[in-house]
Design a protein around this motif. Structure first.
Motif, PDB file in Angstrom:
ATOM      1  N   PHE A 121       0.818  -1.212   0.000  1.00  0.00           N
ATOM      2  CA  PHE A 121       0.000   0.000   0.000  1.00  0.00           C
ATOM      3  C   PHE A 121       0.853   1.265   0.000  1.00  0.00           C
ATOM      4  N   GLY A 122       2.167   1.120   0.187  1.00  0.00           N
ATOM      5  CA  GLY A 122       3.056   2.284   0.136  1.00  0.00           C
ATOM      6  C   GLY A 122       3.519   2.778   1.490  1.00  0.00           C
ATOM      7  N   TRP A 123       3.416   1.922   2.518  1.00  0.00           N
ATOM      8  CA  TRP A 123       3.846   2.323   3.857  1.00  0.00           C
ATOM      9  C   TRP A 123       5.271   1.861   4.147  1.00  0.00           C
ATOM     10  N   ASN A 124       5.901   2.609   5.049  1.00  0.00           N
ATOM     11  CA  ASN A 124       7.122   2.145   5.693  1.00  0.00           C
ATOM     12  C   ASN A 124       6.690   1.218   6.832  1.00  0.00           C
ATOM     13  N   VAL A 125       7.239   0.023   6.898  1.00  0.00           N
ATOM     14  CA  VAL A 125       6.806  -0.943   7.908  1.00  0.00           C
ATOM     15  C   VAL A 125       7.979  -1.324   8.802  1.00  0.00           C
ATOM     16  N   VAL A 126       7.734  -1.276  10.111  1.00  0.00           N
ATOM     17  CA  VAL A 126       8.757  -1.608  11.100  1.00  0.00           C
ATOM     18  C   VAL A 126       8.170  -2.643  12.043  1.00  0.00           C
ATOM     19  N   MET A 127       8.942  -3.671  12.347  1.00  0.00           N
ATOM     20  CA  MET A 127       8.479  -4.683  13.298  1.00  0.00           C
ATOM     21  C   MET A 127       9.007  -4.332  14.692  1.00  0.00           C
ATOM     22  N   ALA A 128       8.230  -4.672  15.736  1.00  0.00           N
ATOM     23  CA  ALA A 128       8.690  -4.373  17.095  1.00  0.00           C
ATOM     24  C   ALA A 128       8.142  -5.398  18.083  1.00  0.00           C
ATOM     25  N   ASP A 129       8.816  -5.477  19.206  1.00  0.00           N
ATOM     26  CA  ASP A 129       8.322  -6.252  20.346  1.00  0.00           C
ATOM     27  C   ASP A 129       7.583  -5.257  21.240  1.00  0.00           C
ATOM     28  N   ALA A 130       6.288  -5.461  21.390  1.00  0.00           N
ATOM     29  CA  ALA A 130       5.440  -4.490  22.096  1.00  0.00           C
ATOM     30  C   ALA A 130       5.742  -4.385  23.591  1.00  0.00           C
ATOM     31  N   HIS A 131       6.523  -5.309  24.123  1.00  0.00           N
ATOM     32  CA  HIS A 131       6.803  -5.294  25.559  1.00  0.00           C
ATOM     33  C   HIS A 131       8.265  -4.976  25.865  1.00  0.00           C
ATOM     34  N   ASP A 132       8.991  -4.531  24.847  1.00  0.00           N
ATOM     35  CA  ASP A 132      10.434  -4.263  24.991  1.00  0.00           C
ATOM     36  C   ASP A 132      10.688  -2.793  24.631  1.00  0.00           C
ATOM     37  N   PHE A 133      11.099  -2.017  25.635  1.00  0.00           N
ATOM     38  CA  PHE A 133      11.246  -0.574  25.407  1.00  0.00           C
ATOM     39  C   PHE A 133      12.360  -0.240  24.403  1.00  0.00           C
ATOM     40  N   ASP A 134      13.410  -1.044  24.366  1.00  0.00           N
ATOM     41  CA  ASP A 134      14.473  -0.783  23.380  1.00  0.00           C
ATOM     42  C   ASP A 134      13.946  -0.978  21.963  1.00  0.00           C
ATOM     43  N   SER A 135      13.135  -2.022  21.814  1.00  0.00           N
ATOM     44  CA  SER A 135      12.552  -2.297  20.500  1.00  0.00           C
ATOM     45  C   SER A 135      11.582  -1.177  20.113  1.00  0.00           C
ATOM     46  N   LEU A 136      10.789  -0.703  21.061  1.00  0.00           N
ATOM     47  CA  LEU A 136       9.843   0.387  20.765  1.00  0.00           C
ATOM     48  C   LEU A 136      10.593   1.676  20.435  1.00  0.00           C
ATOM     49  N   GLU A 137      11.656   1.931  21.182  1.00  0.00           N
ATOM     50  CA  GLU A 137      12.452   3.140  20.928  1.00  0.00           C
ATOM     51  C   GLU A 137      12.983   3.140  19.489  1.00  0.00           C
ATOM     52  N   ALA A 138      13.522   1.999  19.068  1.00  0.00           N
ATOM     53  CA  ALA A 138      14.072   1.900  17.705  1.00  0.00           C
ATOM     54  C   ALA A 138      12.960   2.066  16.669  1.00  0.00           C
ATOM     55  N   ALA A 139      11.801   1.477  16.944  1.00  0.00           N
ATOM     56  CA  ALA A 139      10.696   1.536  15.977  1.00  0.00           C
ATOM     57  C   ALA A 139      10.182   2.972  15.824  1.00  0.00           C
ATOM     58  N   PHE A 140       9.978   3.667  16.936  1.00  0.00           N
ATOM     59  CA  PHE A 140       9.468   5.039  16.840  1.00  0.00           C
ATOM     60  C   PHE A 140      10.519   5.980  16.222  1.00  0.00           C
ATOM     61  N   ALA A 141      11.788   5.694  16.476  1.00  0.00           N
ATOM     62  CA  ALA A 141      12.844   6.504  15.846  1.00  0.00           C
ATOM     63  C   ALA A 141      12.838   6.286  14.333  1.00  0.00           C
ATOM     64  N   ALA A 142      12.635   5.039  13.916  1.00  0.00           N
ATOM     65  CA  ALA A 142      12.586   4.736  12.478  1.00  0.00           C
ATOM     66  C   ALA A 142      11.377   5.423  11.829  1.00  0.00           C
ATOM     67  N   ALA A 143      10.282   5.497  12.560  1.00  0.00           N
ATOM     68  CA  ALA A 143       9.087   6.171  12.032  1.00  0.00           C
ATOM     69  C   ALA A 143       9.368   7.651  11.813  1.00  0.00           C
ATOM     70  N   ARG A 144      10.003   8.274  12.791  1.00  0.00           N
ATOM     71  CA  ARG A 144      10.349   9.705  12.684  1.00  0.00           C
ATOM     72  C   ARG A 144      11.299   9.969  11.516  1.00  0.00           C
ATOM     73  N   ALA A 145      12.216   9.035  11.326  1.00  0.00           N
ATOM     74  CA  ALA A 145      13.263   9.241  10.311  1.00  0.00           C
ATOM     75  C   ALA A 145      12.733   9.066   8.889  1.00  0.00           C
ATOM     76  N   CYS A 146      11.626   8.355   8.745  1.00  0.00           N
ATOM     77  CA  CYS A 146      11.119   8.045   7.400  1.00  0.00           C
ATOM     78  C   CYS A 146      10.400   9.251   6.788  1.00  0.00           C
ATOM     79  N   LYS A 147      10.789   9.643   5.610  1.00  0.00           N
ATOM     80  CA  LYS A 147      10.157  10.786   4.930  1.00  0.00           C
ATOM     81  C   LYS A 147       9.383  10.308   3.695  1.00  0.00           C
ATOM     82  N   GLY A 148       8.225  10.909   3.484  1.00  0.00           N
ATOM     83  CA  GLY A 148       7.448  10.652   2.272  1.00  0.00           C
ATOM     84  C   GLY A 148       6.448   9.511   2.362  1.00  0.00           C
ATOM     85  N   LYS A 149       6.461   8.792   3.503  1.00  0.00           N
ATOM     86  CA  LYS A 149       5.539   7.656   3.673  1.00  0.00           C
ATOM     87  C   LYS A 149       5.050   7.609   5.112  1.00  0.00           C
TER      88      LYS A 149
END
Ligand SMILES: Cc1ncc(C[n+]2csc(CCOP(=O)(O)OP(=O)(O)O)c2C)c(N)n1
Ligand SMILES: [Mg+2]
Length: 275
Positions: free
Chosen positions: A203-231
């Motif tokens: 559909f044209g999204w940037n997709v990131v996988m994460a462990d919902a109970h691991d704060f390091d994993s969530l931190e990396a996922a939200f950082a990747a979301a912020r870094a992604c431009k155009g999607k």
């Protein structure tokens, strides 16, 4: 992430779980399973990721949040209370007559709630509209939404997915709470919406996988979301429905059932929380 920060966030997630249980126990109704599965996601969003001001809930420059799976209101209320939007004691009034904390979030009555929700599929569309508004206005604030995996069986979720990619809403981040269960069975058996990652990418999204109970994993996922431009970004967060309470984990029965007194005491003891 520093150990001290991880510990602080874990303590807050524990308090949020306690708030969820307090609410549904005193209401003798509500949705503990899917609320418990997003405790760390809500913690990370409100205590690390988003800019919000409990003293000024309607601050124009705030990041917006839409709980698309609105039945998990106990998690949103417990998060807002712990963040200081209203007293934690108010959580005991969940679903009571004259309480503002009803079974689904009400943006008109509850400080900190940006969008009313509960009819599954609609919330992510509201979030798209907010994100497009920010784009039109040239505002830097971001929009976050949490969608259930069962909810993603709704056709409107995919219409929203198409919309968000079309308008290049890179200020939108949708977390899919992939706990594997919906109201009456495994999501893949009721109406299989997987694979979310391949479909959303198509559909044209940037997709990131994460462990919902691991704060390091969530931190990396939200950082990747912020870094992604155009999607827009979807974080597919693997979680456990009922997480943190042994007898509720991975049990569909706890989707919309409140604990009895003995179960409530056991659940709070497992979380190391006072009743
Ligand atoms: C349009 C609509 N249809 C049905 C419901 C009833 N309902 C409430 S929760 C739920 C299941 C949701 O499953 P999921 O999104 O996986 O939630 P979670 O596991 O996170 O609790 C359903 C069908 C609803 N709220 N809205
Ligand atoms: Mg689910």
């Amino acid at each position: 992430m520093e150990q001290s920060k991880r510990q602080t966030l874990a303590r807050i997630a524990g308090d949020i779980r306690a708030g969820i249980l307090r609410g549904v126990y005193h209401a003798a109704s509500g949705h503990p399973g899917g609320s418990l599965s997003i405790a760390e996601i809500m913690t990370y969003l409100y205590f690390e990721e988003m800019s919000v001001d409990p003293e000024n809930p309607k601050w124009e420059g705030r990041d917006r949040f839409v709980l698309s799976k609105g039945h998990c209101a106990p998690a949103l209320y417990a998060t807002l209370a712990n963040k200081g939007f209203f007293p934690v004691e108010e959580l005991d009034t969940l679903r009571k007559i004259d309480s503002r904390l009803q079974g689904h979030p009400d943006m008109k009555g509850i400080p900190g709630v940006d969008m009313s929700s509960g009819s599954l599929g609609l919330g992510i569309s509201s979030a798209c509209g907010m994100a497009l508004t920010a784009k039109h206005k040239g505002e830097p604030w971001r929009v976050y939404t949490v969608v259930g995996d069962g909810e993603s069986e709704e056709g409107q979720v995919w219409e929203a997915a198409m919309f968000a990619a079309h308008y290049k809403l890179d200020n939108l981040c949708a977390v899919i709470d992939w706990n594997g269960l919906q109201i009456d069975g495994p999501v893949t058996e009721v109406m299989n919406p997987t694979p979310h990652d391949e479909k959303l990418r198509a559909f044209g999204w940037n997709v990131v996988m994460a462990d919902a109970h691991d704060f390091d994993s969530l931190e990396a996922a939200f950082a990747a979301a912020r870094a992604c431009k155009g999607k827009p970004t979807a974080i597919i967060a693997r979680s456990v429905k009922g997480k943190g309470v042994s007898f509720m984990e991975n049990k569909c029965e706890w989707h919309g059932t409140a604990p009895k007194e003995e179960q409530y005491r056991q659940a709070m003891a497992e979380l190391g929380q006072e009743v």
